[in-house]
Write a protein that holds these residues in place. Structure first.
Motif, PDB file in Angstrom:
ATOM      1  N   PHE A 169       0.741  -1.145   0.017  1.00  0.00           N
ATOM      2  CA  PHE A 169      -0.054  -0.178   0.023  1.00  0.00           C
ATOM      3  C   PHE A 169       0.858   1.032  -0.175  1.00  0.00           C
ATOM      4  CE2 PHE A 169      -2.966  -3.001   2.156  1.00  0.00           C
ATOM      5  CZ  PHE A 169      -3.890  -3.154   0.929  1.00  0.00           C
ATOM      6  N   GLY A 170       2.066   1.062   0.482  1.00  0.00           N
ATOM      7  CA  GLY A 170       2.982   2.358   0.397  1.00  0.00           C
ATOM      8  C   GLY A 170       2.262   3.440   1.423  1.00  0.00           C
ATOM      9  N   ASP A 171       2.063   4.647   0.952  1.00  0.00           N
ATOM     10  CA  ASP A 171       1.411   5.551   1.644  1.00  0.00           C
ATOM     11  C   ASP A 171       0.264   6.130   0.738  1.00  0.00           C
ATOM     12  OD1 ASP A 171       2.603   6.983  -0.397  1.00  0.00           O
ATOM     13  OD2 ASP A 171       3.742   8.435   1.074  1.00  0.00           O
ATOM     14  N   PHE A 172      -0.378   5.250  -0.046  1.00  0.00           N
ATOM     15  CA  PHE A 172      -1.444   5.610  -1.092  1.00  0.00           C
ATOM     16  C   PHE A 172      -0.911   6.341  -2.150  1.00  0.00           C
ATOM     17  CE2 PHE A 172      -3.325   3.303   2.559  1.00  0.00           C
ATOM     18  CZ  PHE A 172      -4.029   2.441   1.912  1.00  0.00           C
ATOM     19  N   TYR A 173       0.233   7.053  -2.030  1.00  0.00           N
ATOM     20  CA  TYR A 173       0.346   8.022  -3.189  1.00  0.00           C
ATOM     21  C   TYR A 173       1.873   7.864  -3.721  1.00  0.00           C
ATOM     22  CZ  TYR A 173       1.560  12.897  -4.760  1.00  0.00           C
ATOM     23  OH  TYR A 173       1.629  14.067  -5.356  1.00  0.00           O
ATOM     24  N   VAL A 174       1.870   7.918  -5.015  1.00  0.00           N
ATOM     25  CA  VAL A 174       3.052   7.741  -5.936  1.00  0.00           C
ATOM     26  C   VAL A 174       3.224   9.149  -6.494  1.00  0.00           C
ATOM     27  CG1 VAL A 174       4.117   6.753  -7.945  1.00  0.00           C
ATOM     28  CG2 VAL A 174       2.364   5.429  -6.313  1.00  0.00           C
ATOM     29  N   PRO A 175       4.409   9.627  -6.475  1.00  0.00           N
ATOM     30  CA  PRO A 175       4.828  10.994  -7.013  1.00  0.00           C
ATOM     31  C   PRO A 175       4.213  11.191  -8.494  1.00  0.00           C
ATOM     32  CG  PRO A 175       6.597  10.170  -5.761  1.00  0.00           C
ATOM     33  CD  PRO A 175       5.525   9.153  -5.781  1.00  0.00           C
ATOM     34  N   SER A 176       3.749  12.048  -8.882  1.00  0.00           N
ATOM     35  CA  SER A 176       3.328  12.502 -10.146  1.00  0.00           C
ATOM     36  C   SER A 176       4.324  12.250 -11.388  1.00  0.00           C
ATOM     37  CB  SER A 176       2.365  13.543 -10.384  1.00  0.00           C
ATOM     38  OG  SER A 176       3.128  14.840  -9.966  1.00  0.00           O
ATOM     39  N   LYS A 177       4.073  11.878 -12.478  1.00  0.00           N
ATOM     40  CA  LYS A 177       5.145  12.055 -13.552  1.00  0.00           C
ATOM     41  C   LYS A 177       4.565  12.486 -14.863  1.00  0.00           C
ATOM     42  CE  LYS A 177       6.041   7.557 -13.244  1.00  0.00           C
ATOM     43  NZ  LYS A 177       6.480   6.244 -13.677  1.00  0.00           N
ATOM     44  N   THR A 178       5.168  13.200 -15.753  1.00  0.00           N
ATOM     45  CA  THR A 178       4.526  13.656 -16.830  1.00  0.00           C
ATOM     46  C   THR A 178       5.002  12.541 -18.125  1.00  0.00           C
ATOM     47  OG1 THR A 178       5.333  15.989 -16.304  1.00  0.00           O
ATOM     48  CG2 THR A 178       5.074  15.609 -18.609  1.00  0.00           C
ATOM     49  N   GLY A 197      -1.732  21.280 -20.784  1.00  0.00           N
ATOM     50  CA  GLY A 197      -0.759  21.369 -21.931  1.00  0.00           C
ATOM     51  C   GLY A 197       0.192  20.066 -21.699  1.00  0.00           C
ATOM     52  N   GLN A 198      -0.107  19.118 -20.819  1.00  0.00           N
ATOM     53  CA  GLN A 198       0.634  17.827 -20.742  1.00  0.00           C
ATOM     54  C   GLN A 198      -0.191  16.866 -20.084  1.00  0.00           C
ATOM     55  OE1 GLN A 198       3.668  19.133 -18.013  1.00  0.00           O
ATOM     56  NE2 GLN A 198       2.453  19.714 -16.390  1.00  0.00           N
ATOM     57  N   SER A 199       0.528  15.584 -20.443  1.00  0.00           N
ATOM     58  CA  SER A 199      -0.231  14.544 -19.939  1.00  0.00           C
ATOM     59  C   SER A 199       0.397  13.816 -18.713  1.00  0.00           C
ATOM     60  CB  SER A 199      -0.260  13.292 -21.075  1.00  0.00           C
ATOM     61  OG  SER A 199      -0.913  13.468 -22.168  1.00  0.00           O
ATOM     62  N   MET A 200      -0.256  13.634 -17.618  1.00  0.00           N
ATOM     63  CA  MET A 200       0.238  13.281 -16.471  1.00  0.00           C
ATOM     64  C   MET A 200      -0.210  11.974 -16.004  1.00  0.00           C
ATOM     65  SD  MET A 200       1.073  16.848 -14.662  1.00  0.00           S
ATOM     66  CE  MET A 200       2.068  16.209 -13.295  1.00  0.00           C
ATOM     67  N   ALA A 201       0.488  11.216 -15.001  1.00  0.00           N
ATOM     68  CA  ALA A 201       0.049   9.913 -14.269  1.00  0.00           C
ATOM     69  C   ALA A 201       0.527  10.102 -12.888  1.00  0.00           C
ATOM     70  CB  ALA A 201       0.304   8.753 -15.076  1.00  0.00           C
ATOM     71  N   PHE A 202      -0.378   9.220 -12.163  1.00  0.00           N
ATOM     72  CA  PHE A 202       0.021   9.243 -10.598  1.00  0.00           C
ATOM     73  C   PHE A 202       0.027  10.568  -9.930  1.00  0.00           C
ATOM     74  CE2 PHE A 202       2.375   5.775 -12.977  1.00  0.00           C
ATOM     75  CZ  PHE A 202       1.751   4.789 -12.454  1.00  0.00           C
ATOM     76  N   GLY A 203       0.315  10.606  -8.571  1.00  0.00           N
ATOM     77  CA  GLY A 203       0.079  11.892  -7.850  1.00  0.00           C
ATOM     78  C   GLY A 203      -1.488  12.029  -7.774  1.00  0.00           C
ATOM     79  N   TRP A 204      -2.002  13.256  -7.337  1.00  0.00           N
ATOM     80  CA  TRP A 204      -3.412  13.529  -7.037  1.00  0.00           C
ATOM     81  C   TRP A 204      -3.824  13.572  -8.535  1.00  0.00           C
ATOM     82  CZ3 TRP A 204      -5.987  12.788  -3.135  1.00  0.00           C
ATOM     83  CH2 TRP A 204      -5.442  12.807  -1.990  1.00  0.00           C
ATOM     84  N   PHE A 205      -3.244  14.177  -9.591  1.00  0.00           N
ATOM     85  CA  PHE A 205      -3.821  13.991 -10.899  1.00  0.00           C
ATOM     86  C   PHE A 205      -4.258  12.891 -11.256  1.00  0.00           C
ATOM     87  CE2 PHE A 205      -3.800  14.352 -15.440  1.00  0.00           C
ATOM     88  CZ  PHE A 205      -4.410  15.456 -15.701  1.00  0.00           C
ATOM     89  N   GLY A 206      -3.202  11.738 -11.115  1.00  0.00           N
ATOM     90  CA  GLY A 206      -3.789  10.369 -11.513  1.00  0.00           C
ATOM     91  C   GLY A 206      -4.842  10.036 -10.671  1.00  0.00           C
TER      92      GLY A 206
END
Length: 491
Positions: free
Chosen positions: A203-212, A226-235
């Motif tokens: 489970f970690g801390d339920f948060y993975v740093p976002s990446k572009t 203007g960009q595609s992102m995954a993970f983090g709060w955006f993900g």
């Protein structure tokens, strides 16, 4: 302009002068409505969506995504509950909009519901066939010409379930109870066995740093940023939009209102209870999915099955296959029921050919429109790449959610005197929050999906202008007699 904005009187919404609003037999009890909701909301996605979104978009935070999607859908569900308790009719959001906003907007919502239910039935039938073939191959049986076999299975399941719906609601209800009970046993086994193999470290801390991501922006929100992102709060929030597809279906319970005992009370309870139960089940499966293996090791193909294989419980693969096949079978069944009731309502209002509103004297169901819907679903599933159109189904549904949320606010002001079996608490705050949440989910869908949706709606408006506007029952003199087959049916 005034003709296309004409509104259906509230009294006509549940008791047209033709008596048509009382032509369907009362079949559903309160418990049946909960099963109806579980039948359509819990499908094969419960075994895959958590793993897919965890691996590609949200990481362990997919559990938060399920919560966010569940809350957004619960807000919409509360709005549906109030309107369905005030206007217990088969038309659901279509009829609500007809009364509150006017005919042209009702047509637009009806057209969106056609997109949601008709395409969803074809999508799920195609997925059902693929999963059925895969279930057989998982037993070590080679399936020659798998594509041809899938095409045959699509035809068989749609003909079978269309026949069940056409023969009567009671027959479909009995089959639904059996299949929903069986798939809940399969899901229960997944949760119980999976809990024994959870590693908290996953489970970690339920948060993975976002990446572009190095891909072109695809969703409306990504285009704005203007960009595609995954993970983090955006993900996490982006995954919630995809997960919303899994929750869609509670609104179909509202289409059973005319066939429900004490509908103003039972339909709101059925929708809310089924959605809450579904949310708890989805959260439990997501917890198991993410807890058994690291999100980085989850495979895109059958993620839950691969997770059980990873922890050495291979026999659970067959349980998951059985649950998926049963899950999708009930989804198709309820989708056909819902689509039948929406088109039935539109037909008796004259916006589509009124002959489709004929009710079988023998089976007390709108058999004619059911057969039409089944035929169209077969054509779509066999000849159109419907599996690429899942987001269109989501967008059509969310579009209806917008009007229902706005409808609660407007109807409280315009028609405060109407009797309501259920009231959204903290109105207009919660309906306004539902509007905002729904818009957010819509903006996280792809631009291409929006383009196809706009084309579909533009075509729908053209159909209305050429046919619906002139044939509307409201366009006819008030003393127009009921058409054959549309008179009052005494139960």
């Amino acid at each position: 302009m005034s003709t296309i904005l004409r509104r259906l009187p509230p009294s006509d919404a549940t008791g047209l002068r033709t008596g048509a609003r009382h032509s369907l037999a009362e079949v559903y009890r309160p418990a049946d409505l909960v099963v109806l909701g579980l039948g359509v909301m819990i499908g094969a996605g419960i075994f895959s969506v958590a793993g897919e979104q965890a691996h590609t978009t949200a990481g362990p935070g997919v559990i938060l995504s399920f919560m966010i999607a569940g809350i957004a859908c619960l807000l919409a569900c509360l709005c549906y509950a109030e309107l369905s308790s005030t206007m217990p009719t088969s038309g659901s959001a279509y009829t609500f909009t007809y009364v509150i906003f006017g005919e042209v907007w009702a047509w637009v919502i009806g057209w969106a519901l056609i997109l949601e239910l008709q395409f969803a039935a074809a999508v799920v039938a195609r997925a059902w066939a693929a999963i059925a073939v895969k279930a057989v191959t998982n037993f070590g049986v080679r399936v020659p010409m798998a594509d041809s076999v899938e095409n045959i299975l699509v035809l068989v399941i749609l003909v079978l379930l269309t026949g069940i719906v056409a023969l009567g609601a009671r027959i479909g209800l009995r089959a639904l109870w059996i299949m929903v009970s069986a798939k809940l046993l399969a899901i229960g086994a997944v949760i119980v066995v999976g809990l024994a193999h959870i590693d908290v470290a996953n489970f970690g801390d339920f948060y993975v740093p976002s990446k572009t991501l190095s891909v072109r922006p695809q969703t409306v929100m990504e285009v704005f940023s203007g960009q595609s992102m995954a993970f983090g709060w955006f993900g996490i929030f982006a995954a919630a939009s995809a997960i919303a597809f899994a929750y869609i279906g509670f609104d179909i319970v509202a289409t059973s209102a005319e066939e429900s005992v004490n509908a103003p009370k039972s339909v709101p309870k059925g929708m809310i209870r089924s959605l809450v139960i579904t949310t708890v089940i989805y959260l439990a499966v997501a917890l198991v999915m993410v807890g058994m293996v690291s999100y980085t090791k989850i495979t895109g193909d059958a993620p839950l099955s691969s997770a059980f294989r990873a922890v050495g419980v291979d026999w659970m693969v067959h349980v998951i296959d059985a649950g998926a096949v049963l899950g999708l079978t009930t989804v198709i069944l309820v989708l056909i029921v819902g689509q039948t009731r929406v088109l039935f309502s539109m037909a008796r209002d004259g916006l589509i050919p009124r002959g489709l509103a004929a009710v079988s004297r023998r089976y007390h169901t709108p058999s004619r429109v059911t057969l039409v819907i089944g035929f169209i679903a077969i054509v779509l599933a066999e000849f159109v790449p419907v599996l690429t159109m899942q987001e269109l189904v989501v967008l059509g549904t969310l579009f209806a959610f917008l009007f229902v949320a706005a409808g609660v606010i407007v109807m409280r002001r315009r028609m405060p005197h109407l009797e309501r079996g259920f009231r959204v608490p903290l109105s207009p705050l919660l309906p306004a929050l539902s509007l905002v949440a729904t818009l957010w989910l819509m903006l996280n869908l792809r631009v291409l999906t929006w383009a196809w949706f706009i084309l579909w709606m533009a075509f729908g408006v053209l159909v209305y202008l050429l046919y619906g506007r002139r044939h509307s029952l409201l366009a006819a003199p008030r003393d127009t007699p009921a058409e054959p087959g549309r008179g009052r049916h005494r139960r």
